[in-house]
Design a protein around this motif. Sequence first.
Motif, PDB file in Angstrom:
ATOM      1  N   HIS A  80       0.812  -1.217   0.000  1.00 44.64           N
ATOM      2  CA  HIS A  80       0.000   0.000   0.000  1.00 44.64           C
ATOM      3  C   HIS A  80       0.846   1.267   0.000  1.00 44.64           C
ATOM      4  N   LEU A  81       2.163   1.165  -0.009  1.00 49.67           N
ATOM      5  CA  LEU A  81       2.997   2.362   0.053  1.00 49.67           C
ATOM      6  C   LEU A  81       2.755   3.289  -1.139  1.00 49.67           C
ATOM      7  N   PHE A  82       2.573   2.708  -2.308  1.00 46.00           N
ATOM      8  CA  PHE A  82       2.347   3.523  -3.500  1.00 46.00           C
ATOM      9  C   PHE A  82       1.095   4.380  -3.319  1.00 46.00           C
ATOM     10  N   ASP A  83      -0.006   3.758  -2.873  1.00 41.62           N
ATOM     11  CA  ASP A  83      -1.263   4.493  -2.717  1.00 41.62           C
ATOM     12  C   ASP A  83      -1.155   5.543  -1.618  1.00 41.62           C
ATOM     13  N   TRP A  95       1.670  13.048  -8.617  1.00 41.03           N
ATOM     14  CA  TRP A  95       2.901  12.558  -9.223  1.00 41.03           C
ATOM     15  C   TRP A  95       2.574  11.345 -10.097  1.00 41.03           C
ATOM     16  N   LEU A  96       3.197  11.290 -11.257  1.00 38.96           N
ATOM     17  CA  LEU A  96       3.063  10.089 -12.072  1.00 38.96           C
ATOM     18  C   LEU A  96       3.632   8.904 -11.305  1.00 38.96           C
ATOM     19  N   ASP A  97       4.738   9.130 -10.614  1.00 37.08           N
ATOM     20  CA  ASP A  97       5.348   8.113  -9.752  1.00 37.08           C
ATOM     21  C   ASP A  97       5.503   8.709  -8.353  1.00 37.08           C
ATOM     22  N   PRO A  98       4.522   8.506  -7.467  1.00 39.22           N
ATOM     23  CA  PRO A  98       4.596   9.130  -6.129  1.00 39.22           C
ATOM     24  C   PRO A  98       5.683   8.539  -5.243  1.00 39.22           C
ATOM     25  N   THR A  99       6.282   7.411  -5.654  1.00 33.55           N
ATOM     26  CA  THR A  99       7.380   6.883  -4.838  1.00 33.55           C
ATOM     27  C   THR A  99       8.647   7.719  -4.997  1.00 33.55           C
ATOM     28  N   ALA A 130       6.486  16.113 -17.260  1.00 37.94           N
ATOM     29  CA  ALA A 130       6.528  14.654 -17.370  1.00 37.94           C
ATOM     30  C   ALA A 130       6.381  13.974 -16.021  1.00 37.94           C
ATOM     31  N   ASP A 131       6.587  14.721 -14.923  1.00 34.33           N
ATOM     32  CA  ASP A 131       6.528  14.121 -13.594  1.00 34.33           C
ATOM     33  C   ASP A 131       5.119  14.088 -13.010  1.00 34.33           C
ATOM     34  N   PHE A 132       4.206  14.898 -13.573  1.00 31.18           N
ATOM     35  CA  PHE A 132       2.902  15.058 -12.938  1.00 31.18           C
ATOM     36  C   PHE A 132       1.757  14.726 -13.887  1.00 31.18           C
ATOM     37  N   VAL A 133       0.605  14.435 -13.292  1.00 25.89           N
ATOM     38  CA  VAL A 133      -0.653  14.261 -14.013  1.00 25.89           C
ATOM     39  C   VAL A 133      -1.620  15.299 -13.461  1.00 25.89           C
ATOM     40  N   ASP A 134      -2.143  16.154 -14.335  1.00 28.99           N
ATOM     41  CA  ASP A 134      -3.019  17.246 -13.913  1.00 28.99           C
ATOM     42  C   ASP A 134      -4.394  17.076 -14.544  1.00 28.99           C
ATOM     43  N   TRP A 135      -5.439  17.407 -13.778  1.00 31.89           N
ATOM     44  CA  TRP A 135      -6.789  17.319 -14.330  1.00 31.89           C
ATOM     45  C   TRP A 135      -7.752  18.237 -13.590  1.00 31.89           C
ATOM     46  N   LEU A 136      -8.922  18.429 -14.174  1.00 34.79           N
ATOM     47  CA  LEU A 136     -10.005  19.218 -13.589  1.00 34.79           C
ATOM     48  C   LEU A 136     -11.087  18.251 -13.115  1.00 34.79           C
ATOM     49  N   ALA A 137     -11.765  18.590 -12.013  1.00 28.78           N
ATOM     50  CA  ALA A 137     -12.773  17.670 -11.487  1.00 28.78           C
ATOM     51  C   ALA A 137     -13.909  18.423 -10.820  1.00 28.78           C
ATOM     52  N   VAL A 138     -15.085  17.841 -10.953  1.00 27.29           N
ATOM     53  CA  VAL A 138     -16.262  18.246 -10.183  1.00 27.29           C
ATOM     54  C   VAL A 138     -16.651  17.031  -9.362  1.00 27.29           C
ATOM     55  N   ASP A 139     -16.516  17.133  -8.051  1.00 24.43           N
ATOM     56  CA  ASP A 139     -16.818  16.004  -7.170  1.00 24.43           C
ATOM     57  C   ASP A 139     -18.298  16.012  -6.821  1.00 24.43           C
ATOM     58  N   ARG A 140     -18.941  14.851  -7.000  1.00 28.59           N
ATOM     59  CA  ARG A 140     -20.372  14.738  -6.745  1.00 28.59           C
ATOM     60  C   ARG A 140     -20.663  13.442  -5.992  1.00 28.59           C
TER      61      ARG A 140
END
Length: 900
Positions: free
Chosen positions: A412-415, A631-635, A607-617
């Motif tokens: 679970h370290l990755f998560d 992070w694409l790779d949070p480790t 290249a290190d990150f993943v970015d997005w927009l969200a509406v939480d419902r």
Amino acid sequence: MPLPYPALHASHTGIWIARDGETRAVSRGEAIRAAADTPMILMNAPLIGQRLGYADLSGLDLLELYAFLRPARFMVPTPKGLATVTGLDLPADDAAIAPFLLAAAEGLLATPEGDWPEREGAWTAAQSLFRLRWAWGPVLADRLKKPAQNERWLFSKLPEWDEAAPRPAPRTVSIDPAETQAQLAHLVGDAAEARPGQRAYAAAAADAFAPRAGREMPNLVLAEAGTGIGKTLGYLAPASLWSHAAGGPVWVSTYTKALQRQLGHETRRVYPDEAVRREKVVTRKGRENYLCLLNLEDALQGGFAGRAAVLAQLVARWAAYTADGDMVGGDLPGWLPTLFRRNGSTALTDRRGECVYAGCPHYRKCFIERAARASAEADIVIANHALVMVNAARGRELSTRPTRYVFDEGHHLFDAADSMFATALTGQETIELRRWIVGPEAGSRGRRRGLAARLSDVASYDEGGAQAIADAVKAAQGLAADGWLQRVAEGAPFGPIETLLANVRGLTYARAEGAEDAGYGLETELAEPSPELIEAAAPAAEALDSLYRPLVALGKRLEAVLIDGPDWLDGAARARVEGAIASIGWRAETVAAWLSLIARVGGPASADFVDWLAVDRVEGREFDIGLHRHWLDPTQPFAEIVLKPAHGALVTSATLTAGGTWETAEARVGAPHLARPAVRFQAESPFDYAARAEVLVVTDVKRGDIPALSNAYGRLIEAAGGGTLGLFTAIRRLRGVHARIADRLARAGLPLMAQHVDPIDTGTLVDIFRDDPHASLLGTDALRDGVDVPGHSLRLVVMEGVPWPKPTVLHAARRLAGGGSAYDDRIVRARMAQAFGRLIRSADDRGVFVLLSAATPSRLLDAFPAGVPIARVPLDEAIARVASRLSSRAALGHEAAPAT
């Protein structure tokens, strides 16, 4: 004198009222009318109210009475659990539960007449509860005698912690392999069965405690040990030896509270003397888990009203007797806050980062500070992955940072790292920052204070600090404010941040797939942003920059105050200023991360990150809007912040390589980011899976067909006689299945509980499940990893289908970087292996794993242990096999318990 109240019980099989020695079945309408007119004795009012369809049900809840009389003591909140603590016989069937509740009430109310360890403070608390019109108040008032002298009550009774000199750095020592084996033999005991795998595991784990070869070159050991190897004692043996010899702490980090509790139990083998163990072993959690005494005082003095005020009084009773003040997973019954629905439990902890540290009148008695100081002197600190990462990234305890870690549940370290090192610029996050800086605004209640109030003495002493505070308060006005969500939805945002969020919402709805669906959250990539979003980003960045600069300046001014050392800066004030520096630094880092994320709008991707927009419902109702970055790779940050400064770390799990290879496992824990390669160790489970378990893939249940799915679950649970863990990938399907089969199973004496349905916390649901071999439990991901139920109570695991990962923006990016469909397959194999791992927890266990998915690819079936029989069969044959394999086991259980 018997109680003058009737008792009410409602189950899936019927409703009964007991009064004056008579019990009769009643209709739902009659029960509701009776409960509205007459106080009723019952157990778990929210659950009974849900079964009656009467959400406002209240009465004399026996769970509340037990929490008052026996604070900080555990009870399974079922008739069986109540029978255990009262010494009464378990009722024979559901109809007998209502009169049983009357007898149990009399039994509990007899507590004050005997030797009662929790007597102190009860009379005082009862008077307060009587004034709050608590249902049990008049009854207790007649049975509690006023003490002869004034009672020491909560805030005077709690012990104070003592300051201690800083602990010296751990000595450089090596652990003799023979000593490790001798310590392991001592821990397992002379009568224990010899386990070669455990001895080899302990020897491998000891490598993590060797002196490191160079700076930022920790000794990293990856150890996969199948269920039954005995991992806990295997690593506690070298860990305890090293801690004793080196004089330093070992932090054992877990992912689930269940393993934390198990570790606390196992450490009794290392330190059998309870007094010694309390000094040597400390459990640490995040601040939000502990009771805040200042918040409690505010609640007791009128900050809470109605039912929330009753909860505060019961929590105060608990606080006087708790071992550590942990409200989440500690000795506060998990079911207690759920009895009060949404009234107040979270407000009793420090969830907003408002702690004033030494400025608090209860600072010397604070549970959080006591745990922090105890852990500085402890040999074994039991923590969790999130806390380890938070402490390493922004902890105040730099001088006591551990040099040795054990990461149990290492898969679970990755998560955990993914969550810890993420950035979210959302409405909810910005309004919380505004409240922390500005303090109470129009219409707000409670003890919330802004920066100016918390640092008033600093502001009066340091002109530069006062100006920085004023500038920060002014800049915070540009953040989202109360009512922001409605204004954004109506197209009338106020200020630059709300305007940015309004454009995020518009673009997300325009581009997200399924935007017309009234279901759950929406998201879209932060790519090719609209001109409106780009235009809104610039003023938002200016607003955040105008906030970032005074926060940084204030931090520097506070550091200067510490150097100047004015006369008023005594030890308590110094500690408060140091705490403020840490809190302000954390907020400044957050704002800096937001600025970096806004710069991505209209700018180049990283290249290190993943970015997005969200509406939480939730079920179509919006509750947050924002920009997200992971992070694409949070480790990578995990390795930099946690692993590299350490001298050694053991990462262990039963499923470390599940779904992939050792290279995959190393990538999931950050090993490739270290200069020194990791040591690998693997030990197979000693269990005879081939004889003890089988896997059945059902071929004739259509995916998503709720009636067919319900029929399959119902028949399988009946064939197993209960003892079933049902796992779902969607809450909607879980609820649909539960609604169709709960009554049917209850009539057969097979209780069925479910996450997201029953108003009971997950930990308590598992406790009930463990306690009753005829019960079954339905749940989602949290139960796939967080259930440890060895023995007869869990003998069948049923998964509704292949647990494919959700196709999010983040997953799509990692899938592309991780090998496409092979990446998906690794995730699925790991999830299936973890789910199967719930089934066989001891050498005597026997069980069946059923997968209700005809389309299960054969390539995924190697997720199960080698040798386990796997068969694709129709549902009728699966039911026959379950009955044949488990019927003899079911006969070992008790007679059917009431289907409560």
